[in-house]
Design a protein around this motif. Structure first.
Motif, PDB file in Angstrom:
ATOM      1  N   UNK A  75       0.866  -1.174   0.000  1.00 57.07           N
ATOM      2  CA  UNK A  75       0.000   0.000   0.000  1.00 57.07           C
ATOM      3  C   UNK A  75       0.900   1.220   0.000  1.00 57.07           C
ATOM      4  N   UNK A  76       0.790   2.035  -1.031  1.00 53.94           N
ATOM      5  CA  UNK A  76       1.700   3.178  -1.179  1.00 53.94           C
ATOM      6  C   UNK A  76       3.143   2.728  -0.968  1.00 53.94           C
ATOM      7  N   UNK A  77       3.477   1.598  -1.577  1.00 52.68           N
ATOM      8  CA  UNK A  77       4.839   1.043  -1.594  1.00 52.68           C
ATOM      9  C   UNK A  77       5.243   0.344  -0.297  1.00 52.68           C
ATOM     10  N   UNK A  78       4.379   0.335   0.725  1.00 54.22           N
ATOM     11  CA  UNK A  78       4.727  -0.334   1.983  1.00 54.22           C
ATOM     12  C   UNK A  78       4.017  -1.680   2.093  1.00 54.22           C
ATOM     13  N   UNK A  79       4.793  -2.706   2.375  1.00 59.08           N
ATOM     14  CA  UNK A  79       4.225  -4.049   2.444  1.00 59.08           C
ATOM     15  C   UNK A  79       3.451  -4.256   3.746  1.00 59.08           C
ATOM     16  N   UNK A  80       2.292  -4.892   3.624  1.00 59.21           N
ATOM     17  CA  UNK A  80       1.498  -5.175   4.821  1.00 59.21           C
ATOM     18  C   UNK A  80       0.561  -6.365   4.586  1.00 59.21           C
ATOM     19  N   UNK A 175     -11.233 -13.000  -7.273  1.00 59.71           N
ATOM     20  CA  UNK A 175     -10.653 -11.939  -6.447  1.00 59.71           C
ATOM     21  C   UNK A 175      -9.183 -12.215  -6.153  1.00 59.71           C
ATOM     22  N   UNK A 176      -8.545 -13.017  -7.017  1.00 55.33           N
ATOM     23  CA  UNK A 176      -7.111 -13.292  -6.828  1.00 55.33           C
ATOM     24  C   UNK A 176      -6.343 -12.032  -7.219  1.00 55.33           C
ATOM     25  N   UNK A 177      -5.486 -11.602  -6.307  1.00 53.97           N
ATOM     26  CA  UNK A 177      -4.764 -10.345  -6.502  1.00 53.97           C
ATOM     27  C   UNK A 177      -3.268 -10.595  -6.534  1.00 53.97           C
ATOM     28  N   UNK A 178      -2.524  -9.598  -6.982  1.00 55.31           N
ATOM     29  CA  UNK A 178      -1.079  -9.659  -6.820  1.00 55.31           C
ATOM     30  C   UNK A 178      -0.778  -9.933  -5.350  1.00 55.31           C
ATOM     31  N   UNK A 179      -1.531  -9.284  -4.479  1.00 50.87           N
ATOM     32  CA  UNK A 179      -1.357  -9.445  -3.044  1.00 50.87           C
ATOM     33  C   UNK A 179      -1.617 -10.862  -2.535  1.00 50.87           C
ATOM     34  N   UNK A 180      -2.389 -11.657  -3.284  1.00 51.19           N
ATOM     35  CA  UNK A 180      -2.621 -13.039  -2.862  1.00 51.19           C
ATOM     36  C   UNK A 180      -1.318 -13.835  -2.989  1.00 51.19           C
ATOM     37  N   UNK A 181      -0.585 -13.596  -4.075  1.00 49.78           N
ATOM     38  CA  UNK A 181       0.736 -14.225  -4.240  1.00 49.78           C
ATOM     39  C   UNK A 181       1.716 -13.699  -3.195  1.00 49.78           C
ATOM     40  N   UNK A 182       1.629 -12.418  -2.912  1.00 50.10           N
ATOM     41  CA  UNK A 182       2.531 -11.830  -1.921  1.00 50.10           C
ATOM     42  C   UNK A 182       2.296 -12.439  -0.533  1.00 50.10           C
ATOM     43  N   UNK A 183       1.048 -12.780  -0.268  1.00 51.58           N
ATOM     44  CA  UNK A 183       0.684 -13.395   1.015  1.00 51.58           C
ATOM     45  C   UNK A 183       1.389 -14.752   1.176  1.00 51.58           C
ATOM     46  N   UNK A 184       1.299 -15.574   0.136  1.00 52.78           N
ATOM     47  CA  UNK A 184       1.948 -16.891   0.188  1.00 52.78           C
ATOM     48  C   UNK A 184       3.459 -16.749   0.262  1.00 52.78           C
ATOM     49  N   UNK A 236      -8.873   7.209 -13.828  1.00 53.57           N
ATOM     50  CA  UNK A 236      -7.848   7.197 -12.784  1.00 53.57           C
ATOM     51  C   UNK A 236      -8.333   6.278 -11.669  1.00 53.57           C
ATOM     52  N   UNK A 237      -7.621   5.175 -11.458  1.00 50.71           N
ATOM     53  CA  UNK A 237      -8.049   4.205 -10.447  1.00 50.71           C
ATOM     54  C   UNK A 237      -7.969   4.803  -9.047  1.00 50.71           C
ATOM     55  N   UNK A 238      -6.888   5.500  -8.784  1.00 50.26           N
ATOM     56  CA  UNK A 238      -6.782   6.227  -7.514  1.00 50.26           C
ATOM     57  C   UNK A 238      -6.016   5.514  -6.430  1.00 50.26           C
ATOM     58  N   UNK A 239      -6.056   4.167  -6.417  1.00 55.29           N
ATOM     59  CA  UNK A 239      -5.345   3.469  -5.348  1.00 55.29           C
ATOM     60  C   UNK A 239      -4.823   2.113  -5.852  1.00 55.29           C
ATOM     61  N   UNK A 240      -3.822   2.230  -6.729  1.00 52.14           N
ATOM     62  CA  UNK A 240      -3.273   1.034  -7.383  1.00 52.14           C
ATOM     63  C   UNK A 240      -2.290   0.296  -6.477  1.00 52.14           C
ATOM     64  N   UNK A 241      -2.702   0.008  -5.273  1.00 50.85           N
ATOM     65  CA  UNK A 241      -1.892  -0.842  -4.401  1.00 50.85           C
ATOM     66  C   UNK A 241      -1.929  -2.264  -4.947  1.00 50.85           C
ATOM     67  N   UNK A 242      -0.924  -3.078  -4.584  1.00 53.41           N
ATOM     68  CA  UNK A 242      -0.871  -4.411  -5.203  1.00 53.41           C
ATOM     69  C   UNK A 242      -2.038  -5.303  -4.771  1.00 53.41           C
ATOM     70  N   UNK A 243      -2.689  -4.966  -3.672  1.00 53.73           N
ATOM     71  CA  UNK A 243      -3.871  -5.746  -3.267  1.00 53.73           C
ATOM     72  C   UNK A 243      -5.094  -5.360  -4.099  1.00 53.73           C
ATOM     73  N   UNK A 288       3.737  -1.460 -13.797  1.00 51.53           N
ATOM     74  CA  UNK A 288       4.990  -2.205 -13.936  1.00 51.53           C
ATOM     75  C   UNK A 288       5.627  -2.451 -12.567  1.00 51.53           C
ATOM     76  N   UNK A 289       5.576  -1.466 -11.712  1.00 45.13           N
ATOM     77  CA  UNK A 289       6.107  -1.621 -10.342  1.00 45.13           C
ATOM     78  C   UNK A 289       5.361  -2.761  -9.637  1.00 45.13           C
ATOM     79  N   UNK A 290       4.036  -2.780  -9.804  1.00 50.67           N
ATOM     80  CA  UNK A 290       3.233  -3.837  -9.184  1.00 50.67           C
ATOM     81  C   UNK A 290       3.589  -5.211  -9.751  1.00 50.67           C
ATOM     82  N   UNK A 291       3.849  -5.257 -11.053  1.00 57.06           N
ATOM     83  CA  UNK A 291       4.234  -6.534 -11.668  1.00 57.06           C
ATOM     84  C   UNK A 291       5.584  -7.000 -11.135  1.00 57.06           C
ATOM     85  N   UNK A 292       6.444  -6.055 -10.816  1.00 60.33           N
ATOM     86  CA  UNK A 292       7.732  -6.431 -10.220  1.00 60.33           C
ATOM     87  C   UNK A 292       7.497  -7.089  -8.858  1.00 60.33           C
ATOM     88  N   UNK A 293       6.507  -6.586  -8.112  1.00 57.57           N
ATOM     89  CA  UNK A 293       6.177  -7.204  -6.815  1.00 57.57           C
ATOM     90  C   UNK A 293       5.622  -8.613  -7.035  1.00 57.57           C
TER      91      UNK A 293
END
Ligand code: AMP
Ligand code: MG
Length: 466
Positions: A75-80, A175-184, A236-243, A288-293
């Protein structure tokens, strides 16, 4: 014979390792009342007609197996660590034509992932999600949909004060997100990562071979197309956090989103995006930053040896720019009625955008004016006409292409606010009037100045509604 509408819920997600979810029931609300129901979508899904108790979470539909999904995110570049703090998945509806869609109640009460949140949602933001996602659908942009919004008869407390509570039924390819992979990945659970990758592949990329690199490439290609689509309509999505990045390639988690009017890459409406991280023009880089995550999370799937895995990832990530540019350029050419390729097209396009930025021109209306031959005959206009002449083809061919690429109507910020304000006071008429306009965005023959005039209120700020 069409089948009788009925709930046909399956639960492929629930077969993933338990790390990925917690079973939890919705919390009943005081007084469920349907505010809006999407009949056309219900028909597509093969679902029975409206039932306020079901869409409030007070009664479970047959076959439901409610659960909250676990995920993490930057979220805003901070992992949580995150997870569904106010959303509960009932299951996957199997549609009459064999499709599979998540049916999720958003605002259905607390879950183990709620942290300090109340698990609830306010009516305004849920109706905003309904409106904007229907607009995106009509614009042909992959998106989650809204089946219903129910008021709860309860009050939720937010920064703005006491607000009417609501539950939204969200329909998504998943509802599988980039964040779902980050969780695992954060749990260092490689078996879970493998299971999630295979689930994602089967669900969204069945044509892709069983290989993590191929899966990543398919996801990246989808994201590139999606973000290009956003850019081409000024979304404009407004909140492109990886989740908030769905791996299906659908637009998801409509919070402080809005459409840009005056063209400027720095445009930001979100009240919490103080540094403009998620500004209009930054969206491709952020994707692209999100894809790197995502690549980081998928490393153990790319190769057993970490060094080699990193090397593979480093080769994959930069390809995004090329992919995005391809989609964007194709889309921009279509917006200008161009169906051949010339090297110089990128310059022609950029010159128009620069001119718009200088003059503060309305993005949607400039392209609409070009489409309906109402654009001023400037120096740029003459160059564009020469370009069109060089490609041959008839004016009719150009016109058809432009009318399929340039909307006449987008959800204008002042109209969205007007509709939401009235809705919260119990009057849904402006909402339905706006919905009717934006779900028919390609019709340039309607003259509705009230709906096409730019009118972002001064200092306009959108809220996450959390
Ligand atoms: P969002 O900004 O909507 O993507 O939400 C970010 C995270 O906060 C997700 O994990 C949500 O489930 C959680 N969240 C948002 N609002 C609430 C709420 N009212 N109660 C509990 N969790 C929430
Ligand atoms: Mg979210």
């Amino acid at each position: 014979m069409p089948e009788t509408p009925s709930w046909r819920l399956e639960h492929s997600y629930a077969r993933l390792p338990p790390l990925f979810f917690t079973e939890v029931e919705p919390t009943a609300v005081k007084e469920p009342r349907l505010v809006i129901f999407n009949h056309a979508l219900a028909e597509e899904l093969g679902l029975p007609e409206e039932d306020a108790a079901v869409y409030a979470g007070n009664a479970l539909p047959p076959g439901a197996r409610p659960l909250a999904q676990a995920y993490a995110g930057h979220q805003y570049a901070h992992f949580t660590g995150l997870g569904d703090g106010r959303a509960i998945l009932l299951g996957e509806q199997i549609t009459p034509d064999g499709g599979r869609f998540d049916i999720q109640l958003k605002g259905a009460g607390p879950t183990p992932y709620s942290r300090r949140g109340d698990g609830r949602a306010a009516l305004g933001p849920m109706l905003r999600e309904y409106l904007i996602s229907e607009a995106m659908e009509a614009l042909g942009i992959p998106t989650t949909r809204c089946l219903a919004v129910v008021t709860t008869g309860e009050t939720v407390w937010r920064q703005e004060g006491a607000l009417p509570g609501a539950v939204l039924t969200r329909v998504a390819a998943s509802h599988i997100r980039t964040g779902t992979f980050e969780w695992a990945a954060a749990h260092r659970d490689v078996a879970a990562l493998h299971a999630l990758a295979e689930h994602t592949r089967q669900r969204h990329y069945p044509e892709v071979e069983n290989d993590a690199v191929a899966l990543f490439e398919a996801i990246a290609e989808n994201q590139a197309g999606l973000i290009a689509n956003w850019m081409l309509v000024g979304f404009i999505h407004g909140v492109m956090n990886t989740d908030n990045m769905a791996l299906s390639g659908e637009t998801i988690d409509y919070g402080p989103c809005a459409f840009m009017d005056a063209y400027h890459p720095d445009t930001v409406f979100s009240s919490i995006d103080r540094h403009g991280r998620y500004a209009y023009g930054s969206q491709p880089q952020i994707a692209q930053w999100n894809l790197a995550r995502l690549a980081e999370a998928m490393l153990p799937l790319f190769h057993e040896d970490e060094k080699q895995a990193v090397e593979i990832a480093n080769g994959l990530i930069p390809k995004f720019e090329e992919r995005f540019k391809h989609h964007w350029l194709m889309g921009m050419r279509a917006k200008l009625g161009i169906f051949t390729r010339e090297e110089e097209d990128a310059v022609l396009i950029q010159d128009l955008l620069d001119e718009m930025q200088e003059t503060g021109a309305d993005f949607t209306n400039i392209f609409a004016a070009l489409t309906t031959s109402r654009h001023e005959p400037t120096e740029w206009h003459a160059r564009w006409q020469q370009r069109l002449a060089r490609q041959g083809g008839t004016p009719r061919q150009q016109s058809i292409l432009m009318r399929s690429a340039n909307p006449a109507f987008i959800p204008r910020n002042h109209k969205v606010e007007e509709a939401l304000t009235a809705a919260q006071a119990g009057n849904m008429r402006p909402f339905h009037a706006l919905l009717a306009v934006i779900t028919n965005p390609w019709d340039h023959d309607r003259d509705l100045p009230e709906y096409s005039r730019p009118g972002t209120p001064p200092g306009y700020r959108t809220f996450c509604g959390t």
